[in-house]
Scaffold this motif. Structure first.
Motif, mmCIF file in Angstrom:
data_model
loop_
_atom_site.group_PDB
_atom_site.id
_atom_site.type_symbol
_atom_site.label_atom_id
_atom_site.label_comp_id
_atom_site.label_asym_id
_atom_site.label_seq_id
_atom_site.Cartn_x
_atom_site.Cartn_y
_atom_site.Cartn_z
ATOM 1 N N THR A 158 0.800 -1.219 -0.055
ATOM 2 C CA THR A 158 0.026 -0.032 -0.085
ATOM 3 C C THR A 158 0.847 1.319 -0.022
ATOM 4 O OG1 THR A 158 -1.517 -1.313 1.390
ATOM 5 C CG2 THR A 158 -2.000 1.250 1.227
ATOM 6 N N ALA A 159 0.617 2.300 -0.880
ATOM 7 C CA ALA A 159 1.367 3.553 -1.032
ATOM 8 C C ALA A 159 0.678 4.530 -0.109
ATOM 9 C CB ALA A 159 1.333 3.941 -2.220
ATOM 10 N N PHE A 160 1.278 5.619 0.552
ATOM 11 C CA PHE A 160 0.713 6.601 1.268
ATOM 12 C C PHE A 160 1.502 7.907 0.935
ATOM 13 C CE2 PHE A 160 1.087 9.060 5.141
ATOM 14 C CZ PHE A 160 -0.116 9.428 5.637
ATOM 15 N N ARG A 161 0.779 8.977 0.698
ATOM 16 C CA ARG A 161 1.599 9.865 0.211
ATOM 17 C C ARG A 161 1.911 10.650 1.425
ATOM 18 N NH1 ARG A 161 1.043 12.893 -4.601
ATOM 19 N NH2 ARG A 161 -0.846 11.755 -5.149
ATOM 20 N N THR A 162 3.435 11.085 1.692
ATOM 21 C CA THR A 162 3.727 11.845 2.587
ATOM 22 C C THR A 162 4.770 13.040 2.142
ATOM 23 O OG1 THR A 162 4.720 11.525 4.904
ATOM 24 C CG2 THR A 162 5.630 10.411 2.877
ATOM 25 N N PHE A 214 7.856 1.412 5.279
ATOM 26 C CA PHE A 214 9.192 2.080 4.718
ATOM 27 C C PHE A 214 8.654 3.739 4.802
ATOM 28 C CE2 PHE A 214 10.164 -1.846 3.397
ATOM 29 C CZ PHE A 214 11.422 -2.216 3.552
ATOM 30 N N SER A 215 9.020 4.568 5.670
ATOM 31 C CA SER A 215 8.599 6.000 5.687
ATOM 32 C C SER A 215 8.991 6.739 4.389
ATOM 33 C CB SER A 215 9.257 6.810 6.534
ATOM 34 O OG SER A 215 10.725 6.813 6.329
ATOM 35 N N SER A 216 10.126 6.500 3.464
ATOM 36 C CA SER A 216 10.387 7.264 2.476
ATOM 37 C C SER A 216 11.150 8.271 3.173
ATOM 38 C CB SER A 216 9.133 7.710 1.440
ATOM 39 O OG SER A 216 9.863 8.712 0.730
ATOM 40 N N LYS A 240 0.606 12.116 10.570
ATOM 41 C CA LYS A 240 -0.026 10.871 9.580
ATOM 42 C C LYS A 240 0.255 9.839 9.274
ATOM 43 C CE LYS A 240 -3.679 14.663 8.122
ATOM 44 N NZ LYS A 240 -4.162 15.006 6.771
ATOM 45 N N LEU A 241 1.812 9.928 9.411
ATOM 46 C CA LEU A 241 2.321 8.637 9.044
ATOM 47 C C LEU A 241 2.330 7.673 10.079
ATOM 48 C CD1 LEU A 241 4.316 7.302 6.742
ATOM 49 C CD2 LEU A 241 6.202 8.482 8.075
ATOM 50 N N ALA A 242 2.487 8.258 11.303
ATOM 51 C CA ALA A 242 2.142 7.174 12.461
ATOM 52 C C ALA A 242 0.676 6.440 12.281
ATOM 53 C CB ALA A 242 2.225 8.084 13.700
ATOM 54 N N GLU A 243 -0.241 7.060 11.756
ATOM 55 C CA GLU A 243 -1.401 6.497 11.277
ATOM 56 C C GLU A 243 -1.297 5.302 10.629
ATOM 57 O OE1 GLU A 243 -4.605 9.364 10.489
ATOM 58 O OE2 GLU A 243 -3.877 10.610 12.109
ATOM 59 N N PHE A 244 -0.528 5.719 9.393
ATOM 60 C CA PHE A 244 -0.591 4.550 8.322
ATOM 61 C C PHE A 244 0.327 3.499 8.886
ATOM 62 C CE2 PHE A 244 2.219 3.554 4.638
ATOM 63 C CZ PHE A 244 1.313 2.642 4.022
ATOM 64 N N ALA A 245 1.339 3.704 9.913
ATOM 65 C CA ALA A 245 2.417 2.610 10.295
ATOM 66 C C ALA A 245 1.612 2.025 11.379
ATOM 67 C CB ALA A 245 3.553 3.213 10.603
ATOM 68 N N ARG A 246 0.455 2.330 12.154
ATOM 69 C CA ARG A 246 0.044 1.791 13.260
ATOM 70 C C ARG A 246 -0.137 0.197 13.400
ATOM 71 N NH1 ARG A 246 -3.925 5.375 16.085
ATOM 72 N NH2 ARG A 246 -2.133 6.638 15.497
ATOM 73 N N ILE A 289 6.981 9.304 15.948
ATOM 74 C CA ILE A 289 6.262 8.819 15.101
ATOM 75 C C ILE A 289 6.057 7.328 15.491
ATOM 76 C CG2 ILE A 289 6.055 8.011 12.688
ATOM 77 C CD1 ILE A 289 5.413 10.755 12.962
ATOM 78 N N ALA A 290 7.255 6.732 15.988
ATOM 79 C CA ALA A 290 7.171 5.377 16.318
ATOM 80 C C ALA A 290 6.446 4.842 17.449
ATOM 81 C CB ALA A 290 8.703 4.907 16.694
ATOM 82 N N ALA A 291 6.553 5.924 18.657
ATOM 83 C CA ALA A 291 5.837 5.818 19.770
ATOM 84 C C ALA A 291 4.049 5.936 19.504
ATOM 85 C CB ALA A 291 6.032 6.777 20.623
#
Length: 314
Positions: free
Chosen positions: A176-180, A202-204, A211-217, A262-264
């Protein structure tokens, strides 16, 4: 002067790296693993870490994420036959992430590739692919006629990504791709790999993005770029375009302290720091990279090194 202890340490380190490649070769047909092919952020080529590239192997199928300079050589060093690559994903069109895209495919073809490789990336990847074949038309046509090779052009199947969502689904993997944001670039995608053994994100390259934290939850592994401010200050002090470069770096990357946030927030099991900015400052230690991360994240942290492997489940 190299003393006995240093020599022993170097010998053990070399043995460990060789053993890792041997294990990779033996276990490549089952399970999921990540190989960090290139961990240095940025386009400069040096004698240390290689430029950005990662590899995910799921049940023997290799997925390459980003193609910084040196990715072909690093695949060979990792014991991965280049023609075995099935998928290439480009996060964004900075040169340290796409410069060896066409050449990686070409090197696979030169090594005997005869089956397709699918590639995915932001808008422009399809055009880049066409341009690569145009640039290399003479060589390709000559080798087809002179060496009896198959025409490689139909074998590289490129697809532009223009929106968030699932970009690839196989029997084993959903990507899945996520724009950041990575200013000034907006067509920039993080990638999530859902595998039978766990989820990898992978964060890019990215500015701090909650919002990246939500994607990586809930991901098992988050591989996140990181910027260490004191080393950036040392870098810009000796760079002609220092002030402009510093603004770009701070605007478009994530500091180590914010990576911890973000990781937390994502609640990931393992945080892997990679794409180091800057990635070639000999004064920076692993402790420097992790110190501020730990202010916010208490989980397992790995400071990636070139050709390091991480096996899932973690």
């Amino acid at each position: 002067m190299i003393n006995r202890r240093t020599m022993l340490s170097l010998a053990l380190g070399t043995a460990g790296a060789v053993a890792a490649r041997s294990v990779f070769a033996q276990g490549a047909k089952t399970g999921t693993r990540i190989v960090f092919l290139g961990t240095k952020g940025g386009p400069r080529v040096g004698v240390g870490a290689s430029n950005p590239a990662n590899l995910v192997v799921v049940n023997g199928t290799p997925f390459v994420i980003d193609c910084g300079m040196g990715v072909s050589r690093q695949l060979v060093n990792a014991g991965v036959p280049i023609p075995s690559v099935k998928y290439i994903l480009i996060s964004h069109h900075h040169s340290d992430h796409n410069l060896e895209y066409g050449n990686l495919f070409y090197n696979a073809w030169a090594a005997g590739l005869s089956t397709p490789i699918q590639s995915f990336g932001p808008k422009g990847l399809e055009a880049m692919t066409r341009s690569f074949w145009e640039t290399n038309k003479f060589d390709v046509d000559t080798r087809i006629a002179d060496e009896g090779r198959p025409d490689p052009r139909p074998l590289l199947v490129a697809k532009d990504i223009d929106a968030d969502g699932v970009v690839l689904k196989t029997a084993d993997v959903t990507v899945t791709a996520f724009r950041t944001p990575h200013p000034p670039i907006t067509d920039n995608f993080a990638y999530k790999f859902e595998t039978p053994d766990g989820t990898i994100v992978f964060s890019s390259d990215t500015a701090y993005n909650p919002k990246l934290a939500e994607f990586a939850r809930g991901a098992d592994v988050l591989v996140h770029e990181c910027l260490y401010v004191p080393a950036v200050d040392r870098l810009v002090a000796k760079t002609k375009n220092g002030s402009t470069l510093k603004k770009h770096l701070l605007d478009s990357h994530t500091t180590t302290e914010d990576v911890g946030r973000i990781a937390a927030a994502a609640g990931v099991k393992v945080l892997v720091l990679s794409h180091f900015v800057p990635g070639d400052d000999p004064e920076v230690t692993d402790e420097d990279w992790t110190r501020d991360v730990k202010k916010n994240y208490s989980g397992r942290i790995i400071v990636a090194k070139d050709l390091m492997e991480l096996k899932l489940p973690v």
